[in-house]
Every structure is written in structure tokens, then in C-alpha cells.
Scaffold this active site. Structure first.
Site, PDB file in Angstrom:
ATOM      1  CD  GLN A 109      16.409 -30.561  30.344  1.00 21.41           C
ATOM      2  OE1 GLN A 109      16.738 -30.564  29.445  1.00 21.41           O
ATOM      3  NE2 GLN A 109      17.314 -30.537  31.581  1.00 21.41           N
TER       4      GLN A 109
ATOM      5  CG  HIS B 208      19.892 -37.121  28.126  1.00 20.66           C
ATOM      6  ND1 HIS B 208      20.588 -37.361  29.416  1.00 20.66           N
ATOM      7  CD2 HIS B 208      19.180 -35.866  28.648  1.00 20.66           C
ATOM      8  CE1 HIS B 208      20.259 -36.362  30.181  1.00 20.66           C
ATOM      9  NE2 HIS B 208      19.529 -35.643  29.788  1.00 20.66           N
ATOM     10  CD  GLU B 209      18.722 -32.957  25.797  1.00 19.13           C
ATOM     11  OE1 GLU B 209      17.532 -32.446  26.403  1.00 19.13           O
ATOM     12  OE2 GLU B 209      19.769 -33.111  26.531  1.00 19.13           O
TER      13      GLU B 209
ATOM     14  N   GLY C 192      22.510 -30.237  25.779  1.00 17.63           N
ATOM     15  CA  GLY C 192      21.029 -30.258  25.092  1.00 17.63           C
ATOM     16  C   GLY C 192      19.986 -30.034  26.005  1.00 17.63           C
TER      17      GLY C 192
ATOM     18  CB  CYS D 204      20.421 -34.356  33.391  1.00 19.67           C
ATOM     19  SG  CYS D 204      18.752 -33.476  32.878  1.00 19.67           S
ATOM     20  CG  LEU D 205      21.750 -28.143  31.903  1.00 26.57           C
ATOM     21  CD1 LEU D 205      21.146 -27.102  30.835  1.00 26.57           C
ATOM     22  CD2 LEU D 205      22.953 -27.825  32.463  1.00 26.57           C
TER      23      LEU D 205
ATOM     24  CG  HIS E 192      14.679 -34.319  29.228  1.00 25.50           C
ATOM     25  ND1 HIS E 192      14.608 -34.270  30.872  1.00 25.50           N
ATOM     26  CD2 HIS E 192      15.835 -34.281  29.102  1.00 25.50           C
ATOM     27  CE1 HIS E 192      15.563 -34.310  31.287  1.00 25.50           C
ATOM     28  NE2 HIS E 192      16.508 -34.090  30.500  1.00 25.50           N
TER      29      HIS E 192
HETATM   30 ZN    ZN Z   1      18.532 -33.968  30.781  1.00 26.92          ZN
END
Ligand code: ZN
Length: 181
Positions: free
Chosen positions: A54, A144-145, A49, A102-103, A148
Site C-alpha cells: 500500500q 485483510h492486511e 492496518g 481500505c486506505l 494485501h
Molecule cells: Zn486495505
């Protein structure tokens, strides 16, 4: 299409509340291109995701996709899902612990408790209203997304920072620990 630079923990863009889009804004070519680039970037870095903050865009867009066996053989498949202005409803009091990464948080993994089922109302990339009922892994990724978009990263949700692990150590000790719980 192009691969975008991912904002890392400490960048203020990850802590801002992202702005919603009007349907007119969403349909503009630059926003459609942004969505294509988000999908490309998520695939390039093997994420499941990616949220617009991000990639330094404080707007309410998330893309999600999980190809089978992408990172770990047991990772469930999620078809490509693009959500704009998502509103999440927690459908269950029940929570489950699971490992997340997480990226934007580099090589770290940590255990987070998440609702086991959620409902999300949003727009798709064309501006059509969609409603998703999700449970299990898909529900975790959605939470999670969408976090953000509210300036929240998974570490904020960890109730015990002692599980915070580097990827290599997670692979060595974390999976085993999870199986034992
Ligand atoms: Zn993340």
C-alpha cells in the site's frame, strides 16, 4: 519519520505478490525506517492496518494498530503489531459478515465474510518468531492486511457488490442495516 503516499486501487503494486524478507534484510536500517514510516502513515490516515504494497513496497510487512474509539466508539483496541513474512491459518470453518474499508480504496465500505478465528506465524520487526491466535475484529484485520501481500483487496472478497457504499452512505444506512441483521 515521514508519512508515505498510499497506493490506490488500480496501481499494479496492489496486485503483486509481495516478497518475503530475510532476517538480515529486516534488520537493515532502511527497512526499520520503512516500518516506522508505515506506522506513522497508518496513524496519520487513521487506518487500523497497513501493508507494505500500500506504500509502494512489494514486501511482506504489515503493521496493525487500533486505538479505542479511533473512528467509531465501538472499534475494539488492538496494540501495535508488526508482522513480517506472515503465514495465516484459518482456525475455524465459521465465517462472519462485517463492513470493511481500505486506505487504498478511498471512501468505500463493503460487507465481507471472514473466518472468525485465525492463527498467524510471522517474524516481529527484530526477526524473532511470533505466533498470534486472534478472533473477532483482530482476526478480520489480519486477514485483510495479509490479503494485501497476495495482491487481494477486500472488494475481491465481497460476495455481493450490492453492499458497496460510500462512507457517508455507509454511516447513514450501513450501520443500521448491520444492526438489523
Ligand atoms: Zn486495505
Amino acid at each position: 519519520m515521514s508519512i508515505l503516499k498510499v497506493a490506490r486501487l488500480g496501481n499494479p503494486v496492489l496486485r503483486k505478490k509481495a516478497l518475503p524478507l530475510t532476517v538480515e534484510e529486516l534488520r537493515k536500517p532502511d527497512v526499520q525506517e520503512l516500518i516506522d514510516n508505515m506506522v506513522e502513515t497508518m496513524r496519520e490516515y487513521e487506518g487500523v492496518g497497513l501493508a507494505a504494497p500500500q506504500i509502494h513496497e512489494s514486501r511482506q510487512i504489515v503493521v496493525i494498530e487500533s486505538a479505542n474509539g479511533l473512528r467509531y466508539a465501538e472499534t475494539p483496541t488492538i496494540p501495535l503489531t508488526i508482522l513480517v513474512n506472515p503465514v495465516i491459518t484459518y482456525c475455524s470453518e465459521e465465517v462472519a459478515d462485517g463492513w470493511e474499508g481500505c486506505l487504498s480504496v478511498g471512501d468505500f465500505r463493503g460487507v465481507v465474510s471472514r473466518s472468525t478465528s485465525v492463527k498467524v506465524n510471522a517474524l516481529d520487526r527484530k526477526g524473532k518468531e511470533v505466533s498470534i491466535n486472534a478472533s473477532g475484529f483482530f482476526a478480520v484485520v489480519l486477514q485483510h492486511e495479509i490479503d494485501h501481500l497476495n495482491g487481494i483487496v477486500f472488494i475481491d472478497r465481497m460476495k455481493d457488490l450490492k453492499t458497496l457504499s460510500f462512507l457517508k452512505e455507509y454511516e447513514r444506512y450501513g450501520i443500521k442495516k448491520e444492526a438489523n441483521e
